[in-house]
Scaffold this motif. Structure first.
Motif, short mmCIF file in Angstrom:
data_model
loop_
_atom_site.label_atom_id
_atom_site.label_comp_id
_atom_site.label_asym_id
_atom_site.label_seq_id
_atom_site.Cartn_x
_atom_site.Cartn_y
_atom_site.Cartn_z
N TYR A 123 0.81 -1.21 0.00
CA TYR A 123 0.00 0.00 0.00
C TYR A 123 0.85 1.27 0.00
O TYR A 123 0.31 2.36 -0.18
CB TYR A 123 -0.94 0.01 1.21
CG TYR A 123 -2.16 -0.86 1.00
CD1 TYR A 123 -3.38 -0.30 0.64
CD2 TYR A 123 -2.09 -2.24 1.12
CE1 TYR A 123 -4.50 -1.09 0.42
CE2 TYR A 123 -3.20 -3.04 0.91
CZ TYR A 123 -4.40 -2.46 0.56
OH TYR A 123 -5.50 -3.25 0.33
N SER A 170 -3.24 -4.43 -3.62
CA SER A 170 -3.72 -3.07 -3.39
C SER A 170 -4.23 -2.44 -4.68
O SER A 170 -5.26 -1.76 -4.67
CB SER A 170 -2.59 -2.21 -2.80
OG SER A 170 -1.57 -1.97 -3.74
N LYS A 211 -8.11 -1.19 -5.12
CA LYS A 211 -8.34 0.22 -5.43
C LYS A 211 -9.10 0.39 -6.74
O LYS A 211 -9.85 1.36 -6.91
CB LYS A 211 -7.00 0.95 -5.50
CG LYS A 211 -6.33 1.14 -4.14
CD LYS A 211 -4.96 1.77 -4.27
CE LYS A 211 -4.27 1.90 -2.92
NZ LYS A 211 -2.88 2.45 -3.04
#
Length: 578
Positions: free
Chosen positions: A231, A242, A246
């Motif tokens: 992250y 991540s 996202k």
């Protein structure tokens, strides 16, 4: 001459007189203060759990969120097979390299921190502070700093894992040094051996198995912790996961999470097997090679004079020609495999070694960005409340973990479990629980329960059961057998032996392990805040993404003060209840 015997009614009771004459251990004011402190901390944990307000009916009512989430997920998906293998190799490589870096740095730190090897009390204090300081620094913050210095890639993750792991590894290394038999070292010193010779020949052979076990255990922890480093830009499976979450590609994100879980479980099983072999556990844990050799030796009479020593050590001549037994072949093969894995791990990370020559010019530029500390637009009160929430999450999670861990840890202990099957199931459950990274569990719980303290608390509580349960199981197995056997001889039941002998002897270890878990939970609660688990981690992520590094420094200082306070209380408790 006659003698008179006093009536029974006026004769003093023998039992009472013996009890009166028995020495009584005085209760010191410090012990009373420690007991009061424990009660206060337990009360704060209860209040924190009430504040978190974990509602089972509320979670069931929010199950529609989970159904909607899994509908959006659809089926799990994975990266292309070649890309997936590359990411797995990169993740394992950076974790292994970071752990190895920590192990190398921890050797001199542990040597200076151990009471029986340190040159002076000042050096010991400095080394102990280095251990506590590196343990208190979140690895995600270290990764932020190194990403600024070295840009994206595996190197920031290696350095972050390495420096953060020095705290735990050096402490365990130092404890092992303090428990050695001083005889070999004294003999080498008496023969005129140097400090280096005393260490390499008198200390290292005694502590090496324990050191390897510690490094393997830390490597397991680092593999789970590597997820969150993605992250902040560290390459590997965590970064890919991540990106997937996202971009709302939940199927891919959960697929990568499943891969990480499998890796953690496999690593845990392999590490546990190697640790058991290195530490020379019970014969029931011998390898297949040992059992094969034992079959060939059955029926062969062994002289008592040589039963306690290997056959090749019968004389100096045979000692110079040590045979290649199955155990020796296994150990040599394991050593070469370890060397090959280390080389492969470093190679796959593709480190640009010249960066270490040019990075020094960037240190002043990066350091200026992190100083002076500030709280930005949020203000001190907001940040103090966020830190209080982080501590509340850690306390509530520790309280939730305690009872299940005691039950599971007791069933996993060889001297407590009713049978080997029960012990095996308990150990298997702990391995499975420890294999789930708290970050992944928190992400799933946040989807179901929403943002806030509840998801972070449950994630830490579940993850803590595996860690605390294992620590308690090992501590219960290490208690003295005398008191247990004495109760068994009087006809006590298994439960009476457990309550009357096992638990009282393990009380000090239980207190130490609970404080260790609380210390771990404070740092982990900070990390879970990065994905919305509540507490100060949310502000830490915002500060890093907004390049407000002065605020990052302020948050790290708050975490450092909290962890140092917990460490101080823990050390005091262990000393008082010794």
């Amino acid at each position: 001459m006659s003698t008179t015997t006093a009536p029974a009614s006026v004769r003093p009771s023998t039992t009472a007189s013996v009890a009166d004459r028995a020495p009584k251990r005085p209760i010191s004011p410090e012990r009373i203060s420690a007991a009061i402190t424990l009660v206060v901390i337990a009360g704060l944990a209860v209040v924190s759990l009430a504040e978190v307000n974990i509602s089972i009916p509320g979670m069931l009512a929010s199950w529609s969120n989970a159904e909607h989430f899994f509908t959006r997920v659809g089926s799990l998906s994975f990266p292309e097979f070649g890309d997936l293998l590359g990411q797995i190799a990169l993740t394992l490589g950076l974790v292994l390299s970071g752990t190895l870096l920590a192990a190398v740095i921890s050797v001199p730190v542990a040597y200076l921190a151990a009471a029986n090897t340190t040159p002076s009390a000042a050096w010991r204090g400095i080394a102990r502070f280095i251990g506590v300081f590196t343990r208190a620094l979140p690895d995600v913050v270290l990764a932020m700093v190194f990403v600024l210095m070295f840009s994206l890639g595996a190197l920031p993750g290696i350095l972050a894992i390495g420096i953060h792991s020095v705290g735990m590894i050096s402490k365990m290394f130092a404890d092992a040094i303090e428990q050695i038999d001083e005889g070999p070292r004294t003999a080498i010193r008496a023969a005129g051996g140097t400090k280096l010779q005393q260490f390499s020949a008198g200390i290292l052979p005694q502590v090496l198995p324990s050191w390897i076990a510690t490094v393997l255990h830390r490597n397991d922890i680092n593999l789970r912790g590597s997820v969150v480093l993605g992250y902040v830009g560290v390459a590997g499976l965590g970064l890919e996961m991540s990106y997937a979450f996202k971009s709302l590609n939940y199927g891919l994100g959960l697929g990568i999470a499943l891969v990480i879980f499998v890796l953690c479980v496999v690593m845990e099983i392999v590490s546990s097997s190697v640790r058991a072999a290195m530490l020379g556990r019970a014969a029931t844990q011998r390898t297949w090679a040992d059992r094969v050799v034992a079959r060939f030796r059955r029926g062969t009479p062994v002289s008592p004079s040589v039963a306690s020593a290997p056959a090749w050590a019968a004389s100096p001549t045979t000692a110079l020609r040590r045979p290649w037994t199955a155990v020796r072949v296994r150990n040599v093969a394991a050593g070469w495999i370890a060397v090959a894995l280390i080389i492969a791990g470093v190679w796959v990370c593709q480190i640009t070694w010249s960066d270490f020559l040019t990075v020094w010019a960037r240190i002043p530029e990066v350091a200026v960005q992190f100083w002076p500390p500030n709280f930005g637009a949020y203000g001190f009160d907001t940040m103090l409340e966020a830190m209080r929430q982080t501590i509340a999450i850690a306390l509530a999670a520790t309280l939730l973990t305690l009872i299940p861990s005691v039950i599971l840890g007791s069933l996993a202990a060889r001297n407590v479990a009713p049978n080997s099957a029960t012990r095996g199931v308990a150990r298997f459950l702990m391995v499975g629980i420890r294999g789930i990274p708290e970050l992944i569990l928190a992400i799933v719980l946040i989807v179901i329960t929403g943002l806030g303290m509840q998801a972070g608390t449950i994630a830490l509580a579940v993850g803590g059961i595996g860690l605390l349960g294992k620590l308690l199981a090992d501590s219960f197995e290490e208690v003295r057998r005398g008191p247990e056997l004495a109760l068994v001889a009087t006809g006590a039941t298994r439960l009476q032996v457990y309550v009357g002998a096992t638990v009282p002897q393990g009380t000090r270890a239980i207190i130490g392990h609970v404080f260790y878990l609380l210390d771990t939970n404070v740092r982990a609660a900070t990390i879970l805040g990065v994905v919305g688990g509540g507490g100060v981690g949310y502000y830490l992520l915002n500060a890093s993404q907004g390049s407000n590094y002065g605020m990052v420094t302020a948050i790290v200082l708050m975490i450092l003060i909290t962890v140092l306070a917990i460490e101080g209380i823990s050390m005091w408790m262990r000393k008082v209840f010794r």
